[in-house]
Design an enzyme around this catalytic site. Structure first.
Site, PDB file in Angstrom:
ATOM      1  CD  GLU A   1      -3.283  -0.627   2.169  1.00  0.00           C
ATOM      2  OE1 GLU A   1      -2.906   0.453   3.049  1.00  0.00           O
ATOM      3  OE2 GLU A   1      -4.502  -0.987   1.774  1.00  0.00           O
TER       4      GLU A   1
ATOM      5  CG  HIS B   1       9.158 -29.021  -0.871  1.00  0.00           C
ATOM      6  ND1 HIS B   1       9.786 -30.499  -0.229  1.00  0.00           N
ATOM      7  CD2 HIS B   1       9.851 -28.797   0.758  1.00  0.00           C
ATOM      8  CE1 HIS B   1      10.542 -30.779   0.141  1.00  0.00           C
ATOM      9  NE2 HIS B   1      10.380 -29.628   0.656  1.00  0.00           N
TER      10      HIS B   1
ATOM     11  CE  LYS C   1     -11.376   1.430   1.741  1.00  0.00           C
ATOM     12  NZ  LYS C   1     -10.790   1.584   2.825  1.00  0.00           N
TER      13      LYS C   1
HETATM   14  O1  PA5 Z   1      -3.041   1.574   5.618  1.00  0.00           O
HETATM   15  C1  PA5 Z   1      -4.435   1.681   6.001  1.00  0.00           C
HETATM   16  O2  PA5 Z   1      -4.775   2.729   5.516  1.00  0.00           O
HETATM   17  C2  PA5 Z   1      -5.798   1.075   5.436  1.00  0.00           C
HETATM   18  O3  PA5 Z   1      -4.892  -0.856   5.124  1.00  0.00           O
HETATM   19  C3  PA5 Z   1      -6.684   0.609   6.313  1.00  0.00           C
HETATM   20  O4  PA5 Z   1      -5.763  -0.199   7.430  1.00  0.00           O
HETATM   21  C4  PA5 Z   1      -7.724  -0.429   6.023  1.00  0.00           C
HETATM   22  O5  PA5 Z   1      -8.516  -0.269   5.324  1.00  0.00           O
HETATM   23  C5  PA5 Z   1      -8.961  -0.193   7.103  1.00  0.00           C
HETATM   24  O6  PA5 Z   1      -9.022   1.167   7.445  1.00  0.00           O
HETATM   25  P1  PA5 Z   1      -9.824   1.358   8.679  1.00  0.00           P
HETATM   26  O7  PA5 Z   1      -9.137   1.275  10.170  1.00  0.00           O
HETATM   27  O8  PA5 Z   1     -10.006   2.622   8.636  1.00  0.00           O
HETATM   28  O9  PA5 Z   1     -11.161   0.598   8.996  1.00  0.00           O
END
Ligand code: PA5
Length: 435
Positions: free
Chosen positions: A290, A311, A425
């Site tokens: 990310e 393996h 989303k």
């Molecule tokens: O790193 C990030 O911002 C995302 O991976 C969030 O942690 C994930 O989408 C969960 O988001 P939230 O804590 O708002 O539910």
């Protein structure tokens, strides 16, 4: 010497000291941008100093709540996804007994931990109730935004179930909310229903948040000493605060990644030799995927657990397209190990290994695979950890977070946003509402 070190003995065919020197100026620039808060995404740098700033009363409250949960819960549900889930699971699976949930209550000495809200599986949620019916349980719902669909759906379903089973007073003893958005729906629910709440600082993004209440509460419930995790992160902070690549192992790692990326090694395989690291690898995968995969750039983060994957993926690593490098995390000492027994008739011809520990054989597999993969043209960055404990976990979390931030800056991307995640989303919502 730093607590965690990079062993570069297999890198000589793939990079040089001169090359490292050329990168120093870029690393210094990235370091200054990070520490002076002038780089991309500088509104999300709260994690940088947090191990030293985490308030004492917050730690004490987390411990007290964890104790309370342990007293009256046989089961503990951690509801969250991505950065609001992976770090806690990484610590719990790394540091607890391998078969923790299967052990008797006396041996476990903590509630069974079950993770929910990290996907949209109706079957998983349906089957969960058979488990809940048999146990008294508590819940920690974790979402910084308070709007994440997976988490919100799971929480709603579980909350309904709990309302049919527990009265209001009991619910307040069993539902704990960790959120960051003062105006978000999760905060509104917590306020209205008077659930105890932990806050996530505005300037700490999801995947950099495990050392806040996000990770620390579930980790404390599982019985892991959170003070030691914080001490490990504090030591990593101290050992990674200089800009010189040779005196900062976290920056050394970040630089090596970029050197290999620029030589066409577009995939990094983060490998370990103990299955208990699996969720730590998942946490790492999210952190780097990310943070770096954007603007048409970024190393693809993959993981492998050896010797299992020798393996399966082993063939590709040895012989497939040469666009990969490996980062191998190896802990020298295990806290639990076992020896191979001697047998008179020795049908399997294992007596040469008798009285040796399984870990020592694993160590030979590690050394052997390093030689083989290097011969196959794969650069191997070895990250060496002296042992596996809470301190090491805290150290490694901070080490990888810092390396990720610097690596992102070297790549010239913002390591603290995730615009690509938002896109799916948006599309999902438009399908839901137009159906
Ligand atoms: O790193 C990030 O911002 C995302 O991976 C969030 O942690 C994930 O989408 C969960 O988001 P939230 O804590 O708002 O539910």
């Amino acid at each position: 010497m730093a607590y965690i070190t990079i062993d570069d003995r297999y890198l000589k065919d793939f990079t040089t000291d001169a090359e490292m020197d050329e990168w120093q100026a870029y690393v210094t620039k990235a370091h200054n941008e990070l520490h002076n808060k002038t780089g991309l995404g500088s509104d999300y740098l709260g994690w940088l100093e947090y191990p030293n700033l985490i308030p004492n009363d917050e730690i004490e409250r987390i411990k007290a709540v964890a104790e309370q949960i342990k007293q009256h819960s046989e089961l503990f549900l951690v509801i969250g996804v991505g950065g609001s889930y992976l770090g806690a699971r990484a610590a719990i699976e790394l540091l607890s007994h391998t078969f923790s949930n299967e052990l008797s209550k006396e041996k476990r000495n903590a509630p069974k931990i079950v993770y929910v809200g990290h996907h949209l599986s109706g079957t998983y949620l349906h089957d969960l109730f058979d488990l809940l019916d048999e146990h008294d349980f508590s819940v920690n719902v974790i979402s910084k935004s308070g709007t994440t669909t997976e988490t919100a759906i799971a929480f709603r379903i579980i909350k309904q179930y709990m309302k049919n089973r527990y009265d209001e007073r009991e619910l307040r003893k069993r539902i704990f909310v960790t959120t960051g958005n003062e105006h978000g729906p999760l905060k509104q629910i917590a306020r209205k229903e008077k659930y105890e709440t932990f806050s996530i600082p505005d300037d700490i993004g999801g995947r950099y948040s495990v050392l806040t209440a996000v990770g620390l509460l579930p980790i404390a419930v599982s019985g892991i000493p959170i003070d030691e995790i914080i001490a490990g992160a504090q030591q990593a902070y101290e050992e990674t605060k200089v800009d010189n690549i040779r005196n900062n192992q976290s920056y050394f790692y970040a630089t090596l990644r970029n050197i290999f990326y620029n030589k066409g090694k577009k995939i990094e395989i983060f490998s370990t030799y103990e299955p208990r690291w699996h969720y730590f690898q998942e946490w790492w995968k999210q952190l780097y995927g990310e943070s770096e995969g954007k603007d048409g750039k970024g190393i693809f983060p993959a993981t492998a657990t050896f010797t299992t994957d020798l393996h399966s993926l082993g063939q590709y690593i040895q012989d497939g397209e040469r666009h990969i490098f490996q980062t191998v995390l190896f802990a020298d000492e295990l806290n639990r190990d076992i020896t191979i027994p001697y047998e008179e008739d020795d049908v399997e011809r294992l007596n040469d290994l008798a009285e040796k520990t399984v870990h020592s054989i694993n160590q030979s597999a590690f050394e052997g695979a390093l030689i083989a993969h290097t011969k196959g043209g794969v650069p191997n960055i070895i990250i060496r950890s002296p042992k596996v404990d809470a301190f090491t976990y805290g150290y490694l979390v901070y080490f990888f977070q810092k390396a990720c931030a610097i690596s992102g800056y070297l790549l010239q991307v913002n390591p603290f946003d995730q615009p690509g995640v938002e896109e799916y989303k948006k599309q999902m919502m438009s399908i839901i509402y137009n159906r």
